[in-house]
Motif scaffolding. Structure first.
Motif: not given
Length: 221
Positions: A24-35, A47-48
């Motif tokens: 998330l810090f270097n831009g590889q993932f987005l806050k809207t990505d699902l886990v 983010a949740e």
């Protein structure tokens, strides 16, 4: 704990929580990505799940250092620099240098070298009469060089070279004189042999002058 990360109905892989935060810090993932991981009912946004909706890359940076304190210096508080001009020498002597002195070799006498060369040359030329003159020249150069080296009080080198040149020159000269003496003796012996081969005419025998007819004499009976 590891999470499965997905985006646009495609799984991106399985990552740890630290790897997801770094992504998330270097831009590889987005806050809207699902886990999703075991124990969860379904896929949820990053983010949740990780509770990082209020975090930003800037928040992870260390705080800036405090500003430098500004202060003014008065001319009286400044330290005086030493003068650029070197101090004068009270005793008048120049400063000594710490650099090592280079040892300069003594020059070699040129006449000594010439004597050695002439002495060497006189040996193979002893049988053509040139060795005599070359040897004499080497002897002269060697004696002059030896005298100059003695008078120099150690400032000129080449004593051994001059001595070697003298020895070789004397040897070449003596061999040349011996060769000349042998040749002269051989010539004298050959001349004496020629004179001893003349036949002596006994007394009363007619000589060549007596047997030769004079002009106008008839030799026929």
């Amino acid at each position: 704990m590891e999470y499965h990360v997905g985006r646009n109905n495609q799984q991106l892989g399985q990552f740890t929580e630290e790897a997801i935060r770094e992504g998330l810090f270097n831009g590889q993932f987005l806050k809207t990505d699902l886990v999703w991981t075991e124990g969860m009912e379904g896929w949820k946004p990053v983010a949740e799940v990780l509770a990082i909706e209020s975090e930003s890359p800037a928040s992870a940076l260390p705080p800036p250092p405090p500003p430098l304190e500004t202060f003014s210096e008065s001319p009286s508080s400044s330290t005086a620099l030493p003068p650029a001009v070197p101090p004068s020498y009270s005793s008048g002597a120049a400063p000594t240098s710490n650099f090592p002195t280079l040892a300069v070799g003594k020059p070699t006498s040129g006449l000594a070298i010439a004597s050695l060369i002439l002495g060497i040359t006189s040996l193979p030329t002893t049988f053509c009469y040139l060795g005599l003159f070359i040897g004499i020249a080497g002897i002269i150069c060697g004696h002059i060089a030896s005298g100059a080296i003695k008078r120099s009080n150690g400032t000129i080198d080449g004593k051994g070279i001059a001595l070697a040149g003298l020895i070789l020159s004397y040897i070449g000269t003596l061999i040349s004189l011996l060769f000349i003496a042998i040749v002269a003796f051989a010539i004298i012996v050959a001349d004496s042999d020629n004179s001893s081969t003349k036949v002596a005419i006994p007394e009363g025998w007619p000589t060549h002058a007596d047997t030769t007819p004079s002009e106008g004499t008839d030799v026929n009976p």
